[in-house]
Design an enzyme around this catalytic site. Structure first.
Site, PDB file in Angstrom:
ATOM      1  N   LYS A   1      58.893 -10.118  53.190  1.00  0.00           N
ATOM      2  CA  LYS A   1      57.887  -9.050  53.284  1.00  0.00           C
ATOM      3  C   LYS A   1      57.370  -8.913  54.717  1.00  0.00           C
ATOM      4  CE  LYS A   1      54.931 -10.854  50.297  1.00  0.00           C
ATOM      5  NZ  LYS A   1      55.634 -12.096  49.970  1.00  0.00           N
TER       6      LYS A   1
ATOM      7  N   ARG B   1      47.477 -10.040  45.187  1.00  0.00           N
ATOM      8  CA  ARG B   1      48.233 -11.177  44.651  1.00  0.00           C
ATOM      9  C   ARG B   1      47.992 -11.354  43.154  1.00  0.00           C
ATOM     10  NH1 ARG B   1      50.038 -13.550  49.491  1.00  0.00           N
ATOM     11  NH2 ARG B   1      50.710 -15.684  49.225  1.00  0.00           N
TER      12      ARG B   1
ATOM     13  N   ARG C   1      62.237 -22.363  56.781  1.00  0.00           N
ATOM     14  CA  ARG C   1      61.468 -21.380  57.569  1.00  0.00           C
ATOM     15  C   ARG C   1      60.601 -22.089  58.620  1.00  0.00           C
ATOM     16  NH1 ARG C   1      57.607 -16.901  54.740  1.00  0.00           N
ATOM     17  NH2 ARG C   1      56.224 -18.626  54.222  1.00  0.00           N
TER      18      ARG C   1
ATOM     19  N   ARG D   1      55.030 -24.485  58.433  1.00  0.00           N
ATOM     20  CA  ARG D   1      53.730 -24.353  57.779  1.00  0.00           C
ATOM     21  C   ARG D   1      53.570 -25.441  56.724  1.00  0.00           C
ATOM     22  NH1 ARG D   1      53.600 -18.103  55.944  1.00  0.00           N
ATOM     23  NH2 ARG D   1      52.575 -19.105  54.189  1.00  0.00           N
TER      24      ARG D   1
ATOM     25  N   ARG E   1      53.843 -22.734  44.812  1.00  0.00           N
ATOM     26  CA  ARG E   1      53.621 -21.341  45.240  1.00  0.00           C
ATOM     27  C   ARG E   1      54.469 -20.372  44.423  1.00  0.00           C
ATOM     28  NH1 ARG E   1      54.994 -21.113  51.201  1.00  0.00           N
ATOM     29  NH2 ARG E   1      53.955 -19.092  51.238  1.00  0.00           N
TER      30      ARG E   1
HETATM   31  P1  AMP Z   1      51.268 -15.955  52.666  1.00  0.00           P
HETATM   32  O1  AMP Z   1      51.387 -16.077  54.151  1.00  0.00           O
HETATM   33  O2  AMP Z   1      51.115 -14.515  52.201  1.00  0.00           O
HETATM   34  O3  AMP Z   1      52.364 -16.673  51.918  1.00  0.00           O
HETATM   35  O4  AMP Z   1      49.880 -16.663  52.265  1.00  0.00           O
HETATM   36  C1  AMP Z   1      49.652 -18.041  52.514  1.00  0.00           C
HETATM   37  C2  AMP Z   1      48.529 -18.546  51.632  1.00  0.00           C
HETATM   38  O5  AMP Z   1      47.313 -17.799  51.912  1.00  0.00           O
HETATM   39  C3  AMP Z   1      48.744 -18.356  50.136  1.00  0.00           C
HETATM   40  O6  AMP Z   1      49.521 -19.408  49.571  1.00  0.00           O
HETATM   41  C4  AMP Z   1      47.309 -18.356  49.622  1.00  0.00           C
HETATM   42  O7  AMP Z   1      46.756 -19.670  49.622  1.00  0.00           O
HETATM   43  C5  AMP Z   1      46.581 -17.581  50.715  1.00  0.00           C
HETATM   44  N1  AMP Z   1      46.595 -16.126  50.427  1.00  0.00           N
HETATM   45  C6  AMP Z   1      47.224 -15.145  51.135  1.00  0.00           C
HETATM   46  N2  AMP Z   1      47.002 -13.939  50.590  1.00  0.00           N
HETATM   47  C7  AMP Z   1      46.204 -14.152  49.510  1.00  0.00           C
HETATM   48  C8  AMP Z   1      45.631 -13.305  48.516  1.00  0.00           C
HETATM   49  N3  AMP Z   1      45.853 -11.985  48.514  1.00  0.00           N
HETATM   50  N4  AMP Z   1      44.852 -13.886  47.557  1.00  0.00           N
HETATM   51  C9  AMP Z   1      44.613 -15.201  47.546  1.00  0.00           C
HETATM   52  N5  AMP Z   1      45.140 -16.073  48.425  1.00  0.00           N
HETATM   53  C10 AMP Z   1      45.923 -15.560  49.409  1.00  0.00           C
END
Ligand code: AMP
Length: 208
Positions: free
Chosen positions: A13, A88, A127, A154, A165
């Site tokens: 994405k 989410r 990654r 990360r 996740r």
């Molecule tokens: P991402 O980079 O989108 O994979 O996000 C990394 C982490 O940030 C996720 O595993 C969540 O802990 C938190 N996170 C990101 N976006 C959201 C969201 N819309 N709602 C809740 N937690 C989020």
């Protein structure tokens, strides 16, 4: 162009969003990036979000929704936006709809970047992310090809967190595919192909 990107963590994405932003000059609103920046800055939001993120859990809705509201209201997002990693869950999707209607705006599309779970596990575990600019690469990238910054893994891309996740994605985020299909704005691309091919398809299904 007001678009929501859907897809499992690691589906690509962020990479597709970066391409759209470069070509069309819309705002890239990645809640993951915004939250990581808050954690790095040790702000109040960052301190509240960190433990959830480290465990691969969703940060509480209220925190993320407020973050997105602020961002949607900023100048660059008024020209159009790509939301990446938000919503989410259904509560976030409903809140986004009402926030946009208050602003007199609406979504043009919800784009699913579709990738099978077994491919995702492999992608996430190899990654690497640039500490400086957030570029997403692989373990083959010793330094960031974009800015020369340090590449790191990360915490939530470590094997013990990846499965969690994906479970969170299946149970909470995947139902949004039906939510947006019901609203008549779902589009989908096969994300298990080279980036350029996926991007060509993204533009095609979005009519760009
Ligand atoms: P991402 O980079 O989108 O994979 O996000 C990394 C982490 O940030 C996720 O595993 C969540 O802990 C938190 N996170 C990101 N976006 C959201 C969201 N819309 N709602 C809740 N937690 C989020």
């Amino acid at each position: 162009m007001n678009i929501v990107l859907l897809g499992a963590p690691g589906a690509g994405k962020g990479t597709q969003a970066q391409r759209l932003v470069e070509e069309f000059g819309v705002a890239h609103i990645s809640t993951g990036d915004l939250l990581r920046a808050a954690v790095k800055a040790e702000s109040k939001l960052g301190r509240a979000a960190k433990s959830y993120m480290d465990e691969g859990k969703l940060v509480p809705d209220k925190l993320v929704i407020d973050l997105v509201k602020d961002r949607l209201d900023s100048d660059d997002a008024r020209r159009g936006f790509i939301l990446d990693g938000f919503p989410r869950n259904t509560a976030q999707a409903v809140s986004l709809d009402s926030e946009l209607s208050e602003l007199g705006r609406s979504l043009d599309g919800a784009l699913l970047v579709d990738v099978a779970p077994e491919v995702i596990v492999k992608r996430l575990s190899t990654r690497r992310t640039c500490r400086n600019c957030g570029y997403t690469g692989t373990e083959a990238d010793v330094t960031c090809p974009r800015c020369g910054g340090e590449m790191y893994q990360r915490d939530d891309d470590k094997p013990e967190t990846i499965q969690h996740r994906l479970d969170v994605y299946q149970s909470q985020t995947a139902p949004l595919v039906d939510y947006y299909r019901g609203h008549g704005i779902l589009k989908s691309v096969d994300g298990d192909r080279p980036v350029d091919e996926v991007y060509a398809d993204v533009k095609k299904v979005l009519g760009l």
